[in-house]
Design a protein around this motif. Sequence first.
Motif, PDB file in Angstrom:
ATOM      1  N   GLN A  61       0.806  -1.219   0.000  1.00  0.00           N
ATOM      2  CA  GLN A  61       0.000   0.000   0.000  1.00  0.00           C
ATOM      3  C   GLN A  61       0.843   1.275   0.000  1.00  0.00           C
ATOM      4  O   GLN A  61       0.302   2.366  -0.076  1.00  0.00           O
ATOM      5  CB  GLN A  61      -0.921   0.023   1.238  1.00  0.00           C
ATOM      6  CG  GLN A  61      -2.005  -1.039   1.201  1.00  0.00           C
ATOM      7  CD  GLN A  61      -2.869  -1.025   2.452  1.00  0.00           C
ATOM      8  OE1 GLN A  61      -2.788  -1.899   3.285  1.00  0.00           O
ATOM      9  NE2 GLN A  61      -3.710  -0.011   2.585  1.00  0.00           N
ATOM     10  N   LEU A  62       2.153   1.137   0.111  1.00  0.00           N
ATOM     11  CA  LEU A  62       3.033   2.302   0.218  1.00  0.00           C
ATOM     12  C   LEU A  62       3.701   2.562  -1.129  1.00  0.00           C
ATOM     13  O   LEU A  62       4.179   1.642  -1.780  1.00  0.00           O
ATOM     14  CB  LEU A  62       4.093   2.057   1.302  1.00  0.00           C
ATOM     15  CG  LEU A  62       3.540   1.698   2.689  1.00  0.00           C
ATOM     16  CD1 LEU A  62       4.675   1.299   3.615  1.00  0.00           C
ATOM     17  CD2 LEU A  62       2.748   2.850   3.280  1.00  0.00           C
ATOM     18  N   PHE A  63       3.758   3.842  -1.535  1.00  0.00           N
ATOM     19  CA  PHE A  63       4.304   4.109  -2.867  1.00  0.00           C
ATOM     20  C   PHE A  63       4.958   5.483  -3.010  1.00  0.00           C
ATOM     21  O   PHE A  63       5.738   5.712  -3.930  1.00  0.00           O
ATOM     22  CB  PHE A  63       3.192   3.976  -3.928  1.00  0.00           C
ATOM     23  CG  PHE A  63       2.055   4.930  -3.726  1.00  0.00           C
ATOM     24  CD1 PHE A  63       2.054   6.164  -4.359  1.00  0.00           C
ATOM     25  CD2 PHE A  63       0.997   4.620  -2.883  1.00  0.00           C
ATOM     26  CE1 PHE A  63       1.017   7.071  -4.167  1.00  0.00           C
ATOM     27  CE2 PHE A  63      -0.044   5.505  -2.686  1.00  0.00           C
ATOM     28  CZ  PHE A  63      -0.034   6.739  -3.333  1.00  0.00           C
ATOM     29  N   GLU A  64       4.657   6.430  -2.115  1.00  0.00           N
ATOM     30  CA  GLU A  64       5.169   7.786  -2.270  1.00  0.00           C
ATOM     31  C   GLU A  64       6.654   7.870  -1.889  1.00  0.00           C
ATOM     32  O   GLU A  64       7.227   6.936  -1.329  1.00  0.00           O
ATOM     33  CB  GLU A  64       4.365   8.758  -1.411  1.00  0.00           C
ATOM     34  CG  GLU A  64       3.108   9.286  -2.104  1.00  0.00           C
ATOM     35  CD  GLU A  64       3.440  10.378  -3.121  1.00  0.00           C
ATOM     36  OE1 GLU A  64       4.625  10.572  -3.441  1.00  0.00           O
ATOM     37  OE2 GLU A  64       2.501  11.047  -3.592  1.00  0.00           O
ATOM     38  N   GLU A  65       7.273   9.036  -2.146  1.00  0.00           N
ATOM     39  CA  GLU A  65       8.707   9.179  -1.910  1.00  0.00           C
ATOM     40  C   GLU A  65       9.051   9.341  -0.436  1.00  0.00           C
ATOM     41  O   GLU A  65      10.171   9.056  -0.029  1.00  0.00           O
ATOM     42  CB  GLU A  65       9.276  10.348  -2.705  1.00  0.00           C
ATOM     43  CG  GLU A  65       8.716  11.708  -2.324  1.00  0.00           C
ATOM     44  CD  GLU A  65       9.276  12.822  -3.190  1.00  0.00           C
ATOM     45  OE1 GLU A  65       9.485  13.915  -2.655  1.00  0.00           O
ATOM     46  OE2 GLU A  65       9.494  12.596  -4.400  1.00  0.00           O
ATOM     47  N   ASP A  66       8.100   9.819   0.385  1.00  0.00           N
ATOM     48  CA  ASP A  66       8.348   9.828   1.827  1.00  0.00           C
ATOM     49  C   ASP A  66       7.057   9.504   2.556  1.00  0.00           C
ATOM     50  O   ASP A  66       5.958   9.513   1.984  1.00  0.00           O
ATOM     51  CB  ASP A  66       8.958  11.146   2.312  1.00  0.00           C
ATOM     52  CG  ASP A  66       8.031  12.342   2.186  1.00  0.00           C
ATOM     53  OD1 ASP A  66       6.880  12.261   2.644  1.00  0.00           O
ATOM     54  OD2 ASP A  66       8.466  13.372   1.616  1.00  0.00           O
ATOM     55  N   VAL A  67       7.186   9.184   3.834  1.00  0.00           N
ATOM     56  CA  VAL A  67       6.060   8.696   4.626  1.00  0.00           C
ATOM     57  C   VAL A  67       4.940   9.727   4.716  1.00  0.00           C
ATOM     58  O   VAL A  67       3.757   9.405   4.543  1.00  0.00           O
ATOM     59  CB  VAL A  67       6.540   8.297   6.035  1.00  0.00           C
ATOM     60  CG1 VAL A  67       5.345   7.981   6.935  1.00  0.00           C
ATOM     61  CG2 VAL A  67       7.484   7.105   5.959  1.00  0.00           C
TER      62      VAL A  67
END
Length: 620
Positions: free
Chosen positions: A433-439
């Motif tokens: 579910q995680l994909f962006e460049e930072d949290v």
Amino acid sequence: MLDNKDMIATKQLIFEYNKRDSEGNVTGRNRAIDQVSLNITPGSFVAIVGANGSGKSTLAKHLNALLLPTGGTVWVGGVDTKKREKLLDIRQSTGMVFQNPDNQIIGTVVEEDVGFGPENIGVPTDEIWKRVEDSLKAVNMWEYRLSSPNRLSGGQKQRVAIAGVVAMEPSCIVLDESTAMLDPMGRREVLSCVEELRTKKNVTVIWITHDMEEVIHADYVFVMEKGKIVMEGTPKEIFSQVEQIKKHQLDAPQVTIVAHELNKKGIELPEGITESKELVETLCQWGEKPKENNRQELEEKDSGQQVLKNNSEQPQASKEQECSRREVESQNANQQKAGSITLKEISYTYHPGTPDERHALKEVSIEIPKGQILGIIGHTGSGKSTLIQQMNGLLKATSGSLFYDGENIYEKGTDLKSLRMKVGMVFQYPEHQLFEEDVLKDVAYGPKNQGLSDEEAKERAIWALELVGFPKEHYGHSPFELSGGQKRRAAIAGVLAMEPKVLVLDEPTAGLDPKGRGEILSQIAKLHKETGITVILVSHSMEDVAKYVERIIVLGKGCVILDDLPQKVFSEIEELEKVGLAAPKVTYLMNDLKKKGFDVNTGTITTEEAVREIIRCLND
């Protein structure tokens, strides 16, 4: 001793990762393993425990040279892992089973995947198929031998991954949280399987886990924190220091906790009790004392708080009364809250009309009231994940109807995007579910997609990250650089940031250390209480379900087997065990006490309840 081929040893092992910025530039070093020296004898069963980020998995990867030391030395079978010409020998002698089975399953058919390893090390064909059969039967997956691994549940994939390593018959097996996605029977089967390998073939077992109930089977335990070994000893020696263990963000087995709490209340018991049998025998000896002596000793021991005296003088409400009270409170509260789901005669078939056709759900009917906190349990492959994916339209039923707040989703042609904003889901593997460049950007993505401004989305993301206890110093880190536990917290925060009316959690705490697990579930329970959000918790942890939910649904082979209050469900021990499940350990303890003549309530499902029940019984 280092020339023994089955020996594993490390001496002042150091391992450092490079820290990188968003552009990939090295900005520093992070020491994950710090001067670790340990020695593991052939044929032993060693447990390695520690909080998320303590260095357990990094250490494990050194034991078959997936990682090489920054400093110090690792020997496997007497061979220095830095000798590159020996890497193949090392990796053949030490088999690894990882937490996520997708990382090591490569075959298109289960039996071919399990046979891949033995074939690559030159095992004769006849022997390969014998090993495939034996290892699949050992993990209860023989009937799926012709299935595609991609069509199995997460727990079933994990069994296949374990079978693949077992089939290679290595000198040492390292299992890194490999039972986290398995049901109670599956965990017992895997433990039994590796124990048989150990006793019959002298295989060394290194068991990395957060499940303290599994640790009691080990010969020796290493406790890690911040890359160092901070405690070591036999399970009894480790668990005799309950308060010290908690300082390292860990916990103890339920029986150990009960004994420890009873000790604090005045019942003198030896520390480090891990088995129900030992605690029952010790309590029987206490129970043979005259009642008046017992009561006097207890009251004198705890005269400051008068807890035991109050317990002996004040009648306890029956479980039936307590359950009824909780039902009424829940129903009254539900009338004011938003987010009801009804499934009516839902069936779901995978790959209909093909040789792989499989009926995952069979005419399932469930009503989930607004604001309820519901637990769903079932054996691996029982249909749990298929069921919850119906609830926000990720899977559409083959037949039957789905209602959200009274509206038939299928008839109305509801906008599924809108439904999914209301019914948020956290999957088994949070990294998916995680994909962006930072949290921070990752967690803010959902709120921005809902139409919030950048600033509003950021505020919502920070609120959600604080709610799940995510470290502020990691907000700017890539989600792919996080530990498994941190990824899970970030994934949960990403769903909470959208403020759904229904929160569906599929094994949300698998792979988390005990402290992290307790923090997340407590925060979700608090959120449920304060906002009225409907919570649906899928879990293989009977202890977590017992502690946090109001109602339990038990699935078996795609059907609802039980649907009742937790106390009533967990009283059906035989029925649960028939479908690969179990009751909490304290429930077994209370049943064992009952058989010895103690007048305790066998519907007890938490350690707190167990302590109160035992004290009441001893004081009666």
